[in-house]
Structures are given as C-alpha cells and as structure tokens.
Design a protein around this motif. Structure first.
Motif, PDB file in Angstrom:
ATOM      1  N   ALA A  93       0.838  -1.204   0.000  1.00 36.59           N
ATOM      2  CA  ALA A  93       0.000   0.000   0.000  1.00 36.59           C
ATOM      3  C   ALA A  93       0.873   1.255   0.000  1.00 36.59           C
ATOM      4  O   ALA A  93       0.598   2.221  -0.728  1.00 36.59           O
ATOM      5  CB  ALA A  93      -0.931  -0.007   1.209  1.00 36.59           C
ATOM      6  N   PHE A  94       1.927   1.242   0.804  1.00 34.04           N
ATOM      7  CA  PHE A  94       2.850   2.376   0.860  1.00 34.04           C
ATOM      8  C   PHE A  94       3.503   2.597  -0.508  1.00 34.04           C
ATOM      9  O   PHE A  94       3.583   3.739  -0.985  1.00 34.04           O
ATOM     10  CB  PHE A  94       3.898   2.144   1.953  1.00 34.04           C
ATOM     11  N   GLN A  95       3.925   1.540  -1.152  1.00 38.49           N
ATOM     12  CA  GLN A  95       4.554   1.652  -2.474  1.00 38.49           C
ATOM     13  C   GLN A  95       3.567   2.188  -3.513  1.00 38.49           C
ATOM     14  O   GLN A  95       3.951   2.959  -4.399  1.00 38.49           O
ATOM     15  CB  GLN A  95       5.139   0.301  -2.909  1.00 38.49           C
ATOM     16  N   ALA A  96       2.307   1.791  -3.404  1.00 37.32           N
ATOM     17  CA  ALA A  96       1.288   2.290  -4.331  1.00 37.32           C
ATOM     18  C   ALA A  96       1.109   3.798  -4.163  1.00 37.32           C
ATOM     19  O   ALA A  96       1.013   4.540  -5.156  1.00 37.32           O
ATOM     20  CB  ALA A  96      -0.040   1.568  -4.105  1.00 37.32           C
ATOM     21  N   LEU A  97       1.080   4.263  -2.927  1.00 36.04           N
ATOM     22  CA  LEU A  97       0.973   5.707  -2.680  1.00 36.04           C
ATOM     23  C   LEU A  97       2.210   6.442  -3.189  1.00 36.04           C
ATOM     24  O   LEU A  97       2.102   7.540  -3.754  1.00 36.04           O
ATOM     25  CB  LEU A  97       0.769   5.992  -1.193  1.00 36.04           C
ATOM     26  N   LEU A  98       3.383   5.862  -2.990  1.00 39.20           N
ATOM     27  CA  LEU A  98       4.613   6.485  -3.486  1.00 39.20           C
ATOM     28  C   LEU A  98       4.606   6.581  -5.012  1.00 39.20           C
ATOM     29  O   LEU A  98       5.051   7.578  -5.582  1.00 39.20           O
ATOM     30  CB  LEU A  98       5.840   5.705  -3.024  1.00 39.20           C
ATOM     31  N   LYS A  99       4.078   5.558  -5.670  1.00 37.07           N
ATOM     32  CA  LYS A  99       3.997   5.583  -7.135  1.00 37.07           C
ATOM     33  C   LYS A  99       3.026   6.682  -7.597  1.00 37.07           C
ATOM     34  O   LYS A  99       3.313   7.419  -8.536  1.00 37.07           O
ATOM     35  CB  LYS A  99       3.567   4.228  -7.673  1.00 37.07           C
ATOM     36  N   LEU A 100       1.870   6.782  -6.937  1.00 38.36           N
ATOM     37  CA  LEU A 100       0.915   7.849  -7.245  1.00 38.36           C
ATOM     38  C   LEU A 100       1.580   9.206  -7.054  1.00 38.36           C
ATOM     39  O   LEU A 100       1.480  10.089  -7.906  1.00 38.36           O
ATOM     40  CB  LEU A 100      -0.326   7.722  -6.355  1.00 38.36           C
ATOM     41  N   GLU A 101       2.275   9.382  -5.945  1.00 35.68           N
ATOM     42  CA  GLU A 101       2.961  10.640  -5.655  1.00 35.68           C
ATOM     43  C   GLU A 101       4.004  10.958  -6.722  1.00 35.68           C
ATOM     44  O   GLU A 101       4.094  12.090  -7.197  1.00 35.68           O
ATOM     45  CB  GLU A 101       3.636  10.571  -4.284  1.00 35.68           C
ATOM     46  N   GLY A 102       4.790   9.966  -7.095  1.00 39.86           N
ATOM     47  CA  GLY A 102       5.825  10.184  -8.107  1.00 39.86           C
ATOM     48  C   GLY A 102       5.239  10.604  -9.443  1.00 39.86           C
ATOM     49  O   GLY A 102       5.770  11.513 -10.106  1.00 39.86           O
ATOM     50  N   THR A 103       4.157   9.968  -9.842  1.00 41.05           N
ATOM     51  CA  THR A 103       3.512  10.322 -11.106  1.00 41.05           C
ATOM     52  C   THR A 103       2.915  11.719 -11.029  1.00 41.05           C
ATOM     53  O   THR A 103       3.078  12.530 -11.951  1.00 41.05           O
ATOM     54  CB  THR A 103       2.429   9.286 -11.459  1.00 41.05           C
ATOM     55  N   ALA A 104       2.260  12.028  -9.928  1.00 37.14           N
ATOM     56  CA  ALA A 104       1.662  13.358  -9.754  1.00 37.14           C
ATOM     57  C   ALA A 104       2.732  14.441  -9.793  1.00 37.14           C
ATOM     58  O   ALA A 104       2.554  15.482 -10.431  1.00 37.14           O
ATOM     59  CB  ALA A 104       0.885  13.414  -8.447  1.00 37.14           C
ATOM     60  N   LYS A 105       3.834  14.204  -9.136  1.00 41.87           N
ATOM     61  CA  LYS A 105       4.928  15.188  -9.106  1.00 41.87           C
ATOM     62  C   LYS A 105       5.515  15.384 -10.494  1.00 41.87           C
ATOM     63  O   LYS A 105       5.807  16.507 -10.898  1.00 41.87           O
ATOM     64  CB  LYS A 105       5.999  14.730  -8.124  1.00 41.87           C
TER      65      LYS A 105
END
Length: 149
Positions: free
Chosen positions: A14-26
């Motif tokens: 779940a943490f990795q999924a949020l990090l991936k979302l964050e990376g794409t958004a950034k």
C-alpha cells in the motif's frame, strides 16, 4: 501523542502504491511551488497536521515566502497569488470537498484558461494524491515529528 501504527511497515504494498501515485503526480506537475501550495491547501481543509507541517517546510525549501505560506488558507482575499495559482487552489478546494458541489462548469472553464487538458489531469492527480496521504496520515494518527523520534 502516540501514532496508531506505522502504515509504511504495516503494509509495504500500500505504501509503495501511494509512493507511485505521488511520483507520477509530481512528474505531471513541473511547477513544484504550485504543487506544494496545492498540498498545503488540501492539508488545511482536511486538518492534516502531519502533511501541513511537511509541505509548508517543503515550500520554504523551494523559496516560498512565509507570507504566501501563511495566506494559503485565505488565498481568495490575498492579492499575493497569481490568477493561475488561484485557479489551481480553487480546483483543489472543489476536488477536496467534491461532495459539496462537485467541480462546477465555471470553475472548470477558469482552470482551463490557465492549464491545458494534460495539465488539468496532472492537477487532479496531485489533488487526489495529497487527499490520499491526508486520509492515511489522519487515520493512522500521524502528527508532526512522529517519525523523528
């Protein structure tokens, strides 16, 4: 104060999924100052002290002034924000509080004056990312400095 759990280690996927979302958004939002203003405003609305502390510090590191950081909560009454920033902050409020009125057509039109379709989707992803982080942080009892101990 005591954190309920460290969600990062409780569910690594779940943490990795949020990090991936964050990376794409950034990546989709190259104006990092505006990106931080979005995060600050959403965190204010959601009452997320952890994220608000983090993103005001990040904005300072980018050179954002204390005055503008302090005025994000009242951006509608503060002339320090550009029309482009105002459109993004208005969209941030509408999406964060989407059950109140959705995203009205006039707001969409105003945002589109300043952002392309691709940029609009990038803004939506940024707003959704910070709303996700806010909800996880609040639900797990995170507070400013909780991981520094």
């Amino acid at each position: 104060m005591k954190i309920r759990m460290d969600y990062r280690s409780a569910n690594q996927a779940a943490f990795q999924a949020l990090l991936k979302l964050e990376g794409t958004a950034k990546q989709l939002n190259p104006d990092q100052t505006l990106y931080e203003l979005i995060k600050i405003r959403s965190s204010q609305i959601n009452g997320c002290a952890f994220c608000l502390d983090m993103h005001t510090a990040d904005a300072r590191k980018l050179g954002e002034s204390e005055q503008r950081i302090n005025l994000v909560a009242v951006w509608k009454e503060a002339p320090q924000f550009t029309e482009r920033e105002r459109a993004a902050l208005a969209l941030t409020e509408a999406v964060t509080l989407i059950s109140n009125a959705g995203v009205p057509q006039d707001l969409y039109a105003e945002v589109r004056k300043h952002f392309t379709e691709e940029e609009y989707v990038g803004l939506l992803l940024a707003i959704n990312a910070i709303n996700s982080w806010n909800r996880v942080a609040i639900a797990t009892g995170m507070f400013p400095g909780c991981f520094e101990r």
